[in-house]
Design an enzyme around this catalytic site. Structure first.
Site, PDB file in Angstrom:
ATOM      1  N   TRP A   1       0.895  -1.152   0.000  1.00 11.19           N
ATOM      2  CA  TRP A   1       0.000   0.000   0.000  1.00 11.19           C
ATOM      3  C   TRP A   1       0.937   1.206   0.000  1.00 11.19           C
ATOM      4  O   TRP A   1       1.670   1.436   0.963  1.00 11.19           O
ATOM      5  CB  TRP A   1      -0.878  -0.001   1.249  1.00 11.19           C
ATOM      6  CG  TRP A   1      -1.912   1.094   1.227  1.00 11.19           C
ATOM      7  CD1 TRP A   1      -3.133   1.048   0.619  1.00 11.19           C
ATOM      8  CD2 TRP A   1      -1.809   2.388   1.815  1.00 11.19           C
ATOM      9  NE1 TRP A   1      -3.797   2.251   0.799  1.00 11.19           N
ATOM     10  CE2 TRP A   1      -3.006   3.089   1.529  1.00 11.19           C
ATOM     11  CE3 TRP A   1      -0.824   3.051   2.552  1.00 11.19           C
ATOM     12  CZ2 TRP A   1      -3.251   4.393   1.957  1.00 11.19           C
ATOM     13  CZ3 TRP A   1      -1.064   4.357   2.971  1.00 11.19           C
ATOM     14  CH2 TRP A   1      -2.272   5.003   2.679  1.00 11.19           C
TER      15      TRP A   1
ATOM     16  N   GLY B   1       5.505  -0.167   6.958  1.00 10.26           N
ATOM     17  CA  GLY B   1       5.649   0.961   7.877  1.00 10.26           C
ATOM     18  C   GLY B   1       6.261   2.156   7.181  1.00 10.26           C
ATOM     19  O   GLY B   1       6.245   2.246   5.949  1.00 10.26           O
TER      20      GLY B   1
ATOM     21  N   GLU C   1     -22.076   5.935   9.287  1.00  3.87           N
ATOM     22  CA  GLU C   1     -21.622   4.639   8.782  1.00  3.87           C
ATOM     23  C   GLU C   1     -22.135   4.429   7.350  1.00  3.87           C
ATOM     24  O   GLU C   1     -21.414   3.930   6.479  1.00  3.87           O
ATOM     25  CB  GLU C   1     -22.081   3.519   9.727  1.00  3.87           C
ATOM     26  CG  GLU C   1     -21.806   2.095   9.263  1.00  3.87           C
ATOM     27  CD  GLU C   1     -20.332   1.751   9.061  1.00  3.87           C
ATOM     28  OE1 GLU C   1     -19.467   2.602   9.287  1.00  3.87           O
ATOM     29  OE2 GLU C   1     -20.059   0.617   8.628  1.00  3.87           O
TER      30      GLU C   1
END
Ligand code: F6R
Length: 606
Positions: free
Chosen positions: A74, A99, A478
Site C-alpha cells: 500500500w 511501515g 456509517e
C-alpha cells in the site's frame, strides 16, 4: 499497511510466498513482489497492481529457491510502480518493509554524500542501501543489518535476505507487527499469523524494538537493548481453511450475509444460559468507573460513537469518543476512574495502538474490543474482548461493525447493572431482545434484492446526504462512509437537526437524501427534517419500519422497510441497509467492491 512474509523452507519458496501474500493482500494491493536466494544467488520479481499480476509474471519468469521474502504494497512513499515495489535490493541485500522510516531523508543524504545512488522514491530502499554500504565496509550481513536497524526511526516491520546466504533471514519490528512461525526444519515470518496459518500454528510475536536472526534450525531474538530475549512460542487456534467467497460474488456480500451467525456466536460467548453477562478474566467492575474514553478509527470509531448513546442513556455513564489520530496528539488529561476502551477489527491500527499506549498508566483500566485476539491491541490491553466475527476479508467493514456493536451493547448492560441503573426485569427484556436479533437480521437480509432497485437509482448520483437523529446519527455516518469507500460517490452524514444550520443549502433535485428513521421516540422530529428536504425537491430515501413507512412515506423517492426491533437495538439492525445500499450501488457502478481503490484493510501506518 503492506504485508510482508518470509520463508526459510524445504520446498520451493515462490508458491508459498504467493499463497501467503494472498492472505495478506487485504493490507494493500498497489504492487507485489518476491525475492529468493537460489544456490546463493539473490533474484526478485515484482509487478504493479494486484497479486494476480505477480502470479502471472512468475509463470513466465519463474523464480527458484527455497528461501524467500515477499511483499504486498500500500503505497506511502512513491507511486505504485515496479521500481517502487518491494523487495528493494541494493547489491546483495533484499528488504521488504511495512511501515514508514521517518528519518529516511537524513539517511539518504548521508548515503548520497558517500556516493551512493538511488533508483526509487521509497523510504525502504534506504534500508537496503545502508545495509549494503555496511557490508561493503567489511561487516557481515548480521552486523550490517543490526547496525542499520539501530539507525532507523519510525514504524517498521522488516525482513532481510542476503545474496550468498541460503540459510539466513533477519527480521525486525518497531511499531508494525511481525510474527515468527516455527515449522519442522523450516522458519517463517509474516505480518500476521493468518498469513502463516497454512504453514504453521506455532507462532511467537516480536516485541517493540526486537530483531531476530533466523536460520532453518535456529531463531535468536534480541530486544531493543541488544540482549537475547525469550519470546514465548504459542500454538495459535486458527481457521486454516482457505478463505473463499463461499459462492458469493464478493467477500463483502458473504460477510454481510454472515451477520446473523456471527452475532449469535457473540451472544453464545458472552451470555450464559441463565442470561448472565460473562466477560473473560476478571471482567470489569463498572461500579468503580466514573467515565469512559472510547478511541478508534473509521467504522470502529462509529461503533464507539453509537455505544456512547447507549452508555449514557442506559448506564448513565459519561463517555468521551474520539478518533485515534486526533486523540493521540491532543494528549487529553485522563481523570481518575476512567475506563479506556479501544475498538479495532484488526487490532493493529497504528493510531489506535498509539492512543492505547498513551492511556497506559493513566487510565484505571484498558479494555479493547478486537477481532484478532493475538493482535497488538489485544495483547497490550488489560482486558481484550473478542468480537468473534471470523476473518473479515472485504476492505469495507461489515460483520465486524455489527459484532463490535453487539459486544459493546453487552458491556453497556453490564455497566448499567453494576451501577444499579437497570432493574432485573429491564435487563431480562434487553437480553431477550438481543436473542431475537439474529432472526430479525435474517429478515432484513431478505430485503437485499429490493434494495437493488434503489441502489440502481443511487448509482447515478454524485452527492448523497445521510440524516439520522439520536442513535441513528452515528449510523448515518456509517452509511455515508460505506457508500464513499466502495462506490466512490461523495456522501456526507448530518444530524437531522443540524441540516438547517448550513447543509440544507446543498439540497436540490439532484441530491438523494437517505433518512434513517425507525419509528422511535425521535421519529416525528426526523420526519419534520425530512419534510424540509422534500420541500426543497430533495429526493428522500426513507429507511424505517412498517409503521414509520406507513406514516411518513408520502412523497418520498424511495422507501426501504426494515423489520421491527427493540428501540435500543436499531443501530445494529440499521447497519444492514447502510451496508446493502452501498454494496448494491457499488455493484451497479462496477467498482471494486472488496478492494476499493486507495484503501487497505489494516492501517498500520499513521
Ligand atoms: C471502513 C473500515 C475502516 C476501519 C478502520 C479501522 O469500512 O473498514 O474505516 O474501520 O480502518 O480499522 P480497525 O477496526 O482494524 O482498527
Amino acid at each position: 499497511m503492506c504485508g510482508i512474509v518470509g520463508v526459510l523452507g524445504n520446498h520451493e519458496a515462490a508458491p508459498i510466498l504467493v499463497e501467503a501474500l494472498k492472505r495478506l493482500e487485504y493490507r494493500g494491493y498497489d504492487s507485489a513482489g518476491i525475492a529468493t536466494v537460489n544456490n546463493g544467488t539473490l533474484a526478485r520479481r515484482r509487478a504493479v497492481g494486484k497479486l494476480v499480476n505477480l502470479s502471472d509474471l512468475l509463470v513466465h519468469e519463474p523464480l527458484a529457491g527455497k528461501s524467500g521474502i515477499g511483499h504486498t504494497r500500500w503505497a506511502t512513499h512513491g507511486a505504485p510502480t515496479v521500481s517502487n515495489a518491494h523487495p528493494h535490493q541494493a547489491g546483495g541485500v533484499a528488504v521488504v518493509h511495512n511501515g514508514i522510516i521517518e528519518n529516511f531523508r537524513e539517511l539518504r543524504a548521508e548515503l548520497a554524500e558517500a556516493g551512493v545512488t538511488f533508483v526509487t522514491e521509497t523510504d525502504t530502499e534506504t534500508v537496503a542501501l545502508l545495509t549494503q554500504h555496511h557490508i561493503e565496509a567489511g561487516l557481515t550481513p548480521v552486523e550490517a543489518a543490526t547496525k542499520t536497524l539501530a539507525r532507523l526511526e519510525g514504524a517498521f516491520a522488516l525482513a532481510f535476505l542476503f545474496d550468498g546466504h541460503d540459510d539466513l533471514m533477519i527480521a525486525a519490528r518497531k511499531g508494525s507487527p511481525l510474527a515468527v512461525g516455527y515449522g519442522e526444519g523450516e522458519m517463517f515470518v509474516g505480518s500476521d499469523a493468518i498469513a502463516l496459518s497454512p504453514l504453521t500454528d506455532r507462532i511467537s510475536y516480536l516485541e517493540e524494538g526486537d530483531h531476530a536472526i533466523i536460520t532453518r534450525s535456529s531463531v535468536a531474538i534480541y530486544d531493543v537493548n541488544g540482549a537475547l530475549a525469550n519470546r514465548p512460542v504459542k500454538t495459535i487456534q486458527m481457521d486454516t481453511t482457505r478463505i473463499d467467497k463461499g459462492g458469493y460474488k464478493h467477500f463483502m456480500a458473504k460477510e454481510i450475509a454472515e451477520q446473523p451467525g456471527v452475532i449469535n456466536t457473540v451472544l453464545q460467548n458472552y451470555l450464559s444460559d441463565t442470561g448472565e453477562i460473562t466477560l473473560p478474566g476478571d471482567g470489569i467492575d463498572f461500579s468503580d468507573v466514573d467515565r469512559i474514553t472510547m478511541v478508534a478509527c473509521g467504522t470502529a470509531y462509529l461503533a464507539c460513537f453509537t455505544a456512547k448513546y447507549w452508555f449514557e442513556q442506559i448506564a448513565r455513564l459519561p463517555v468521551e469518543v474520539d478518533v485515534a489520530s486526533e486523540f493521540r496528539y491532543r494528549e487529553p488529561p485522563i481523570p481518575a476512574k476512567t475506563l479506556a476502551v479501544f475498538v479495532s477489527q484488526s487490532g493493529e491500527t497504528a493510531d489506535t495502538l498509539a492512543a492505547l499506549r498513551y492511556c497506559d498508566g493513566k487510565a484505571d483500566m484498558i479494555a479493547s474490543v478486537v477481532n484478532v485476539p493475538e493482535s497488538s491491541i489485544a495483547r497490550e490491553s488489560d482486558l481484550a474482548l473478542s468480537i468473534h466475527a471470523g476473518v473479515e476479508v472485504g476492505v469495507a467493514s461489515t460483520k465486524a461493525f455489527t459484532c463490535q456493536l453487539t459486544v459493546l451493547f453487552l458491556l453497556v448492560l453490564k455497566a448499567a447493572r453494576d451501577r444499579g441503573k437497570l432493574t432485573d426485569a429491564d435487563l431480562e427484556k434487553h437480553i431477550a431482545d438481543l436473542r431475537t436479533l439474529p432472526g430479525i437480521i435474517n429478515t432484513a437480509l431478505a430485503q437485499s434484492g429490493k434494495m437493488q432497485a434503489t441502489a440502481q437509482k443511487l448509482s447515478h448520483a454524485s452527492d448523497v446526504l445521510f440524516l439520522g437523529r439520536g442513535q441513528m446519527y452515528p449510523l448515518a455516518h456509517e452509511g455515508a462512509l460505506k457508500l464513499k469507500e466502495i462506490s466512490y460517490i461523495h456522501a456526507e452524514a448530518y444530524a437531522s437537526g443540524e441540516l438547517k444550520h448550513g447543509p440544507i443549502a446543498l439540497v436540490d433535485e439532484s441530491v438523494p437524501v437517505i433518512v434513517m428513521a425507525p419509528r422511535d421516540a425521535l421519529f416525528d422530529k426526523t420526519v419534520s427534517n425530512m419534510q424540509e428536504v422534500m420541500a426543497r425537491k430533495g429526493k428522500v430515501i426513507l429507511i424505517s419500519d412498517a409503521q414509520g413507512i406507513a406514516e411518513a412515506s408520502d412523497g418520498v423517492w424511495s422507501s426501504i422497510e426494515m423489520p421491527s426491533v427493540a428501540e435500543a437495538l436499531t443501530p445494529i439492525l440499521y447497519a444492514l441497509p447502510a451496508q446493502l445500499l452501498a454494496y448494491h450501488t457499488a455493484v451497479a457502478k462496477g467498482t471494486d467492491v472488496d478492494q476499493p481503490r486507495n484503501l487497505a484493510k489494516s492501517v498500520t501506518v499513521e
